[in-house]
Design an enzyme around this catalytic site. Structure first.
Site: not given
Length: 301
Positions: A22, A156
């Site tokens: 990414e 996360k």
């Protein structure tokens, strides 16, 4: 419409391993000039494992699968580079915009280009207080309908981890720990929650990928949760204390919606003296190397 670099195109045609990367971490995740240094480092790590890196971004309305030197520098240094999820791709393409791709956009574009393996840091997921905010990352829905293998360090830790795991189960997305029966927590080796499946070699991961095809499973992803090494993780006690403070600060300042995640991540970096960022980068480096090995095992199958 996709612009596939010559290097990536030749590798795919020759069935050589390719790893999608990414670009959000380059444009929005790190300060300059550290961001460009890390981008080059991650691409080099893929090459050292015998695979071809395919960093993905949208430039002037055209999705690029694999960036050249000048394009990588542009993503890292140009002001006004947008942050693009998969829902943003149509207006970005139509409007000639330039943007760095998040997990969902990268996974979609990689899949469209025929790249099967993608390395990232941590996935998005279900946010805390979901029952009030209904806030859930677009990553989950996209991965439920995209055939790609995502190597990550879990989700996360600022998110609701058990709710995210439950959501992935509901969506039918396969999750496996790499060398562990515990789900990693991005900065932490162990989020405190188990996984149902453990894979121990790149070849085992490739076998699962082949079984997805053989069984004609729905077009969903395989998540390979690769924990950051314990010696490189953020100290768990420091993590718990600073995250609690960050959540209180977020509420006190009235931060909501898409601003929550960058606020919390920035708070963690500042109040751990950069230790959270170091753990993040350690996780990404490990994921990139593992993804290259998985891609190699896949092409040999």
């Amino acid at each position: 419409m996709l612009v596939v670099s010559e290097e990536v195109r030749e590798a795919l045609a020759a069935r050589r391993p390719v790893v999608a990367l990414e670009s959000t971490i380059i444009a929005h995740g790190l300060p300059r000039p550290r961001n460009l240094q890390v981008a080059r480092e991650l691409e080099e790590a893929v090459r050292q494992e015998g695979a071809v890196p395919a960093t993905i971004a949208v430039l002037d309305g055209r999705p690029h699968i694999g960036l050249g030197k000048e394009q990588l520098e542009r993503v890292a240094s140009e002001d006004g580079i947008r942050k693009l999820g998969h829902r943003d791709l149509p207006p970005a393409v139509a409007g000639g915009a330039s943007g760095a791709t998040t997990v969902s956009a990268t996974a979609l574009l990689a899949s469209l280009a025929g790249v099967r393996v993608f390395a990232t840091g941590g996935l998005g997921g279900v946010h805390r207080q979901w029952t009030v905010t209904q806030d859930e990352s677009a990553d989950l829905g996209l991965l439920a309908r995209t055939r790609i293998t995502v190597v990550c360090a879990g989700v996360k830790s600022i998110l609701d981890v058990p709710a995210t795991l439950q959501r992935l189960e509901t969506l039918g997305v396969t999750v496996a720990g790499y060398g562990t029966d515990r789900f990693p927590g991005f900065y932490l080796s162990d989020s405190g929650h188990p996984v149902d499946w453990t894979l121990t070699t790149p070849e085992e991961v490739a076998e699962v990928m082949r079984a997805q095809n053989t069984l004609r499973m729905p077009e969903s992803a395989l998540i390979v949760a690769n924990p950051v090494p314990e010696e490189e993780q953020l100290d768990p006690e420091l993590h718990a204390r600073v995250l609690a403070d960050a959540l209180h600060a977020c509420e006190a300042e009235g931060v909501t919606g898409q601003a929550v995640t960058p606020f919390l991540l920035d708070y963690l970096v500042r109040h751990t003296d950069g230790a959270s960022l170091r753990a993040n980068l350690a996780a990404v480096r490990g994921n990139v190397r593992l993804a290259a090995r998985i891609a190699t095992a896949w092409t040999r199958m």
